[in-house]
Scaffold this active site. Structure first.
Site, PDB file in Angstrom:
ATOM      1  N   HIS A 156      -2.270   7.847   6.818  1.00 53.15           N
ATOM      2  CA  HIS A 156      -1.319   8.697   6.307  1.00 53.15           C
ATOM      3  C   HIS A 156      -1.773  10.026   5.781  1.00 53.15           C
ATOM      4  O   HIS A 156      -1.330  11.283   5.830  1.00 53.15           O
ATOM      5  CB  HIS A 156      -0.582   7.846   4.928  1.00 53.15           C
ATOM      6  CG  HIS A 156       0.367   7.046   5.431  1.00 53.15           C
ATOM      7  ND1 HIS A 156       1.856   7.453   5.735  1.00 53.15           N
ATOM      8  CD2 HIS A 156       0.491   5.585   5.293  1.00 53.15           C
ATOM      9  CE1 HIS A 156       2.526   6.309   5.933  1.00 53.15           C
ATOM     10  NE2 HIS A 156       1.730   5.107   5.656  1.00 53.15           N
ATOM     11  N   CYS A 173       5.671  -0.321   7.273  1.00 51.52           N
ATOM     12  CA  CYS A 173       5.556   0.869   6.274  1.00 51.52           C
ATOM     13  C   CYS A 173       6.685   1.235   5.548  1.00 51.52           C
ATOM     14  O   CYS A 173       7.898   1.329   6.058  1.00 51.52           O
ATOM     15  CB  CYS A 173       5.305   2.082   7.153  1.00 51.52           C
ATOM     16  SG  CYS A 173       4.932   3.472   6.216  1.00 51.52           S
ATOM     17  N   LEU A 174       6.547   1.681   4.320  1.00 56.22           N
ATOM     18  CA  LEU A 174       7.678   2.038   3.511  1.00 56.22           C
ATOM     19  C   LEU A 174       8.261   3.333   3.807  1.00 56.22           C
ATOM     20  O   LEU A 174       9.490   3.530   3.565  1.00 56.22           O
ATOM     21  CB  LEU A 174       7.086   2.135   1.807  1.00 56.22           C
ATOM     22  CG  LEU A 174       6.790   1.013   1.270  1.00 56.22           C
ATOM     23  CD1 LEU A 174       6.171   1.077  -0.217  1.00 56.22           C
ATOM     24  CD2 LEU A 174       7.605  -0.245   1.350  1.00 56.22           C
ATOM     25  N   GLN A 215       3.167   9.926   0.686  1.00 52.09           N
ATOM     26  CA  GLN A 215       4.611   9.234   0.804  1.00 52.09           C
ATOM     27  C   GLN A 215       5.344   9.300  -0.336  1.00 52.09           C
ATOM     28  O   GLN A 215       6.712   9.063  -0.347  1.00 52.09           O
ATOM     29  CB  GLN A 215       4.282   7.794   1.165  1.00 52.09           C
ATOM     30  CG  GLN A 215       3.619   7.201   2.267  1.00 52.09           C
ATOM     31  CD  GLN A 215       3.279   5.872   2.356  1.00 52.09           C
ATOM     32  OE1 GLN A 215       2.293   5.330   2.003  1.00 52.09           O
ATOM     33  NE2 GLN A 215       4.528   5.180   2.933  1.00 52.09           N
ATOM     34  N   HIS A 244      -4.524   1.687   7.654  1.00 53.68           N
ATOM     35  CA  HIS A 244      -3.209   1.982   7.852  1.00 53.68           C
ATOM     36  C   HIS A 244      -2.741   3.298   6.959  1.00 53.68           C
ATOM     37  O   HIS A 244      -2.143   4.413   7.058  1.00 53.68           O
ATOM     38  CB  HIS A 244      -2.047   1.005   7.408  1.00 53.68           C
ATOM     39  CG  HIS A 244      -0.851   1.319   7.449  1.00 53.68           C
ATOM     40  ND1 HIS A 244       0.283   0.887   8.325  1.00 53.68           N
ATOM     41  CD2 HIS A 244      -0.214   2.162   6.621  1.00 53.68           C
ATOM     42  CE1 HIS A 244       1.383   1.345   7.856  1.00 53.68           C
ATOM     43  NE2 HIS A 244       1.393   2.168   6.810  1.00 53.68           N
ATOM     44  N   GLU A 245      -3.358   3.130   5.573  1.00 54.48           N
ATOM     45  CA  GLU A 245      -3.105   4.110   4.422  1.00 54.48           C
ATOM     46  C   GLU A 245      -3.917   5.507   4.874  1.00 54.48           C
ATOM     47  O   GLU A 245      -3.207   6.634   4.363  1.00 54.48           O
ATOM     48  CB  GLU A 245      -3.359   3.455   3.066  1.00 54.48           C
ATOM     49  CG  GLU A 245      -2.478   2.334   2.690  1.00 54.48           C
ATOM     50  CD  GLU A 245      -1.048   2.292   2.883  1.00 54.48           C
ATOM     51  OE1 GLU A 245      -0.467   3.759   2.710  1.00 54.48           O
ATOM     52  OE2 GLU A 245      -0.363   1.409   3.165  1.00 54.48           O
ATOM     53  N   GLY A 291       0.885  -1.195  -0.177  1.00 57.83           N
ATOM     54  CA  GLY A 291       0.277  -0.045   0.058  1.00 57.83           C
ATOM     55  C   GLY A 291       0.772   1.247   0.258  1.00 57.83           C
ATOM     56  O   GLY A 291       2.112   1.383   0.466  1.00 57.83           O
TER      57      GLY A 291
HETATM   58 NI    NI Z   1       2.555   3.170   5.477  1.00 53.72          NI
END
Ligand code: NI
Length: 187
Positions: A158, A112-113, A53, A154-155, A48
């Site tokens: 952000h 998380c990236l 991001q 989660h996304e 995701g």
């Molecule tokens: Ni994330």
């Protein structure tokens, strides 16, 4: 298509509250951004990615859980282990909103990236409904459960400037940040 740079904590842009994608922004530029986000996410690799991001403060996210395809022929990997090939299921959510999150919680070990190599168990509502627009601006509602419900929550964090370690106690969050700093110093 292009791979874009993924922002990592403590980049202050990750704390921005993203703005809605406006009616006149459902255009080719948005489609290119989405293609780039998928390419960036698959290359990372991750399941995701929110637009912020890659530095774009818009309420937009892409998800592909890349789950094993149990209808396919298993493949043998280099260690001789049989695995199902993964199935691509790219999903785009524009201006997503969460409706009626369940009281029941489920726990997943999240990563998380934007916080590489850090993982922690996070509790979130086990099911929810998401209302969102597609790339043509049409509105949809969908009931989500399991990993998909967790991933979208989660996304969506952000989009509010929240990362998953913000859900941890201050002690655990500081430990995670210290570990991240140490790994960066060693890299
Ligand atoms: Ni994330």
């Amino acid at each position: 298509m292009a791979i874009r740079e993924i922002l990592e904590v403590p980049d202050p842009r990750l704390k921005i509250v993203s703005s809605p994608v406006e009616a006149d922004e459902f255009n080719d530029e948005l489609k290119t951004l989405v293609e780039d986000m998928f390419e960036t996410m698959y290359a990372a690799p991750g399941i995701g990615l929110a637009a912020i991001q890659v530095g774009v403060p818009k309420r937009l996210l892409v998800i592909d859980l890349q789950q094993p395809d149990e209808d396919a022929e298993p493949e043998t990997d280099e260690d001789g282990v049989e695995r199902y090939p993964t199935k691509n299921d790219p999903r785009v959510f524009v201006n997503p909103e969460i409706l009626n999150p369940a009281d029941e919680l489920s726990t997943y070990q999240e990563g998380c990236l934007s916080i590489p190599e850090i993982f922690a168990d996070i509790d979130r509502p086990a099911t929810c409904t998401v209302r969102y627009q597609d790339l043509d601006g049409n509105t949809h509602e969908e009931q989500l459960e399991g990993l998909m419900a967790t991933c979208i929550q989660h996304e969506m964090d952000h989009l509010e400037g929240i990362v998953f370690i913000d859900h941890l106690s201050r002690l655990k969050r500081n430990m995670a940040l210290k570990k991240l700093k140490k790994m960066r110093a060693a890299a």
